[in-house]
Design a protein around this motif. Structure first.
Motif, PDB file in Angstrom:
ATOM      1  N   ARG A 196       0.827  -1.212   0.000  1.00  0.00           N
ATOM      2  CA  ARG A 196       0.000   0.000   0.000  1.00  0.00           C
ATOM      3  C   ARG A 196       0.862   1.262   0.000  1.00  0.00           C
ATOM      4  N   LEU A 229      -6.505  -2.561  -3.955  1.00  0.00           N
ATOM      5  CA  LEU A 229      -6.003  -3.519  -2.970  1.00  0.00           C
ATOM      6  C   LEU A 229      -7.161  -3.861  -2.052  1.00  0.00           C
ATOM      7  N   ALA A 242      -4.923  -7.799  -5.346  1.00  0.00           N
ATOM      8  CA  ALA A 242      -4.452  -6.479  -5.756  1.00  0.00           C
ATOM      9  C   ALA A 242      -4.443  -6.388  -7.271  1.00  0.00           C
TER      10      ALA A 242
END
Length: 357
Positions: A219, A242, A255
């Motif tokens: 992230r 995600l 993802a």
């Protein structure tokens, strides 16, 4: 010399000759195979690697909107299709019968409406001649309104029945490629049961799975590189999606990366490796996998492989731990080969063989 002593002498001479011929046994040097990383390389921890697959930006699960028996399938997996193209057909005989019944109901309702409107016209003529009361005319008007409503109801039912009949044909909702199809002639499907998957033409993405200990790193990654296994090309990408919840079976997070540039050579289903460049690392510190560390009496060591393929223990100072890697702040130089597996089984000066990365 007696024959007995002569025999003993010959036997002794033979044993001495054999002992002289026997070569001295040399000890065999143990060569241990090891895995390693090069300090300062991407593999040392300033990035994370994942395995991915090229997918379409938009994918549709196609299904019939009505139940029925599959009569024919017009396409196969891998076929390119156009928007509106026929993919499969259900048996529509029941829906045709229903449409015929709705047509008859509409005709009956329209005939009743025409009769009631004709009666209303006569009632109004009789009212002008004072043969009937105004209340009778009003009642007839109410009957006409009800007949008109029944006609509208029958008309709507006919349209719905025709729609149901049209739904027996499965059409492509966009240009693209049929990535999978399970509809087979003779198969009975229910309404809404997915029988095909359509990958729409256009933008391509990379789908990959992220383990829970790497979610934060992915992230917050500063960038992504996608390397295609087929031709070795490396493409820039950005994180588009995600998942917030882990898959119930794999316990990983789905993802998606959007490729900044791609062409027709980037085909659906191609294998790709995804490298996430980790953000926030100290540029002056090298990073190694945790498995490379050897802790003895409160001190930290690593095994360094020299040019003669021998290992030597080297004391290092460590910094922050991030997931499965650790920062080395002092004691190690970039480019040195460091053992990453079996560090407790080595000794100084031991010869090793390098396994392929």
């Amino acid at each position: 010399m007696t024959p007995h002593y002569r025999t003993l002498a010959l036997a002794s001479l033979t044993l001495l000759a054999l002992a002289g011929c026997k070569q001295e046994v040399q000890p065999v040097e143990e060569i241990r195979p090891v895995r390693y990383v090069v300090a300062g390389s991407d593999a040392a921890g300033d990035s994370r690697l994942f395995s991915g697959e090229i997918r379409a930006r938009h994918e549709s699960q196609l299904a019939f909107r009505v139940a029925g028996k599959v009569l024919e399938r017009r396409v196969n997996a891998g076929d390119s299709v156009k928007k509106g193209q026929l993919l499969a057909v259900l048996d529509g005989s029941d829906y045709q019968l229903d449409t015929s019944a709705k047509l008859a109901q509409l005709a009956a309702a329209q005939a009743d409406q025409a009769q009631q409107e004709a009666d209303l016209k006569r009632y109004r003529e009789l009212l002008t001649q004072n043969f009937i009361s105004a209340a009778q005319v009003e009642r007839q008007q109410t009957t006409v309104n009800a007949a008109r409503a029944k006609s509208q109801q029958a008309q709507a039912a006919l349209v719905a029945s025709r729609n149901q009949g049209n739904y027996t044909a499965l059409l492509a909702d966009s240009d693209g490629v049929i990535s999978s199809i399970s509809a087979e002639p003779g198969m009975v499907v229910s309404a809404g049961q997915a029988v095909a998957r359509l990958a729409a033409s256009g933008e391509r993405e990379v789908a990959f799975q992220v383990p829970e200990n790497a979610v934060a790193a992915v992230r917050g990654a500063s960038g992504f590189k996608v390397k295609l296994w087929a031709d070795g090309r490396e493409l820039d990408a950005r994180l588009r999606e995600l998942a917030a919840d882990a898959d119930s079976a794999t316990r990983t997070y789905a993802a998606r990366l959007t490729l900044n540039r791609s062409d027709d050579s980037v085909r659906l289903g191609m294998t790709a490796s995804v490298r996430a460049q980790l953000a926030g690392h100290d540029g002056s510190a090298l990073r190694l996998p945790l498995a490379a560390m050897l802790d003895t009496q409160g001190k930290h060591y690593v095994w360094v492989i020299n040019a003669q393929s021998k290992v030597g223990r080297k004391a290092v100072e460590v910094g922050a731990i991030d997931g499965s890697s650790i920062a080395i702040t002092r004691g190690l130089s970039a480019g040195e080969k460091v053992v990453t597996a079996g560090v407790h089984l080595l000794r100084d000066g031991q010869r090793v063989s390098l396994l392929q990365q």
